[in-house]
Design a protein around this motif. Sequence first.
Motif, mmCIF file in Angstrom:
data_model
loop_
_atom_site.group_PDB
_atom_site.id
_atom_site.type_symbol
_atom_site.label_atom_id
_atom_site.label_comp_id
_atom_site.label_asym_id
_atom_site.label_seq_id
_atom_site.Cartn_x
_atom_site.Cartn_y
_atom_site.Cartn_z
ATOM 1 N N LEU A 1 0.686 -1.174 -0.125
ATOM 2 C CA LEU A 1 0.231 -0.073 0.069
ATOM 3 C C LEU A 1 0.869 1.318 -0.087
ATOM 4 N N ALA A 2 1.942 1.088 0.781
ATOM 5 C CA ALA A 2 2.731 2.469 0.766
ATOM 6 C C ALA A 2 4.215 2.182 1.307
ATOM 7 N N ARG A 3 5.221 2.828 0.823
ATOM 8 C CA ARG A 3 6.374 2.807 1.348
ATOM 9 C C ARG A 3 6.978 4.221 1.339
ATOM 10 N N TRP A 4 7.911 4.200 2.335
ATOM 11 C CA TRP A 4 8.584 5.666 2.625
ATOM 12 C C TRP A 4 10.039 5.476 2.716
ATOM 13 N N PRO A 5 10.768 5.406 1.605
ATOM 14 C CA PRO A 5 12.215 5.459 1.357
ATOM 15 C C PRO A 5 12.931 6.276 2.278
ATOM 16 N N VAL A 6 14.087 5.999 2.837
ATOM 17 C CA VAL A 6 14.829 6.808 3.756
ATOM 18 C C VAL A 6 16.239 7.034 3.437
ATOM 19 N N SER A 7 16.859 8.013 3.722
ATOM 20 C CA SER A 7 18.431 8.243 3.586
ATOM 21 C C SER A 7 18.637 9.212 4.628
ATOM 22 N N TYR A 8 19.490 8.863 5.490
ATOM 23 C CA TYR A 8 20.110 9.341 6.655
ATOM 24 C C TYR A 8 20.710 10.651 6.173
ATOM 25 N N SER A 9 21.638 10.412 5.233
ATOM 26 C CA SER A 9 22.430 11.391 4.746
ATOM 27 C C SER A 9 21.589 12.659 4.138
#
Length: 344
Positions: A1-9
């Motif tokens: 249904l949903a994704r939240w890609p993340v990137s610390y930098s």
Amino acid sequence: LARWPVSYSEHFPRPAHLQHSPATDRNIDIHGAVLNPDGSVVFNYEYGGTVKLSRCGETVWTLRHPTHHSVERSESGGYWIPGRNYVRPQAGDRFPPFTSRNDNVLVDEDVILNVTEDGKIRFAKSVPEILYENGLEALMTATGYNFSSDDDWPTELVHLNKIGELPSDMAAAFPRMEAGDLLLSIRQHNLLMVVDPDSWRARWLRTGPWIRQHDPEFNADGTITVFNNNTYRLSLGPNDRARLDIPRRSNIMRVSPSQGVATVVYGRSPEEAFVSVIRGKHDVVAGGGLLITDFEGGRAFEVDSNRNVVWEYINRFDENNVLEITEARAYPVSYFTVSGWNCR
């Protein structure tokens, strides 16, 4: 249904709030996350900071503080999140006999953060301070250390790994407590503790029989359930991987603060065996079942009230390896105000 890609930098391009920045985005993980009814998500990078993303993944706000382990919504708005301060040895003046003879050694001080809906710290309260204010120096120092001038000891005074709030619709089931009280899990001392967030007075506390526990939860029947790791870091092999030959002795326990009775509710038989050495979570789901996150096993699974597995998800990497899972949660469809999840 949903994704939240993340990137610390991307979220923290200049992390001046950290002692040491992660070398790459793969050198830090997520620990603690909660979905909001509008589909936004608030999560911690472990000891790295907190981020709120919109339903479609845009950054709403970032909190530059070494946050960790859990994120829980407050009924009055905002979030309860564990944080950490790194303080100079003068902390020994506040928390005797914990001090250091080396001015370059920092003491880790875990704090309770109350964070507003827009990502600001409303207030912070030191967990070691709570223990000392409640006359619990004896508990703080019951660690086996000699506190000799010739010895060194760990600089982590406590290890807070969960802050939970007593909901108003459950408060009547806990006669010694009030709605809004906070349930703390302090791993190093095998300690569960309930405190009043106005006075910081302890309403209830108990050490064990759980060992290195995580994620206690208030329940509508007046009990507290807890993920009992029931093992020590000695069970880890290289790169903090759980060895395959260790006993599978983790379980879920239930304790009644009013009656003092503690029992194992899942993990009592060989068919229920699992082990999570350093993390793990659980939730009580509708009908009296459990949703369990088996961290090192890379497994999330639900059992019904008869302890039968309803479903499981294994986070496979390849034929011989899994990827760890720090948390799984279940939300009823009615929780969300989202009319559609498509962001295109």
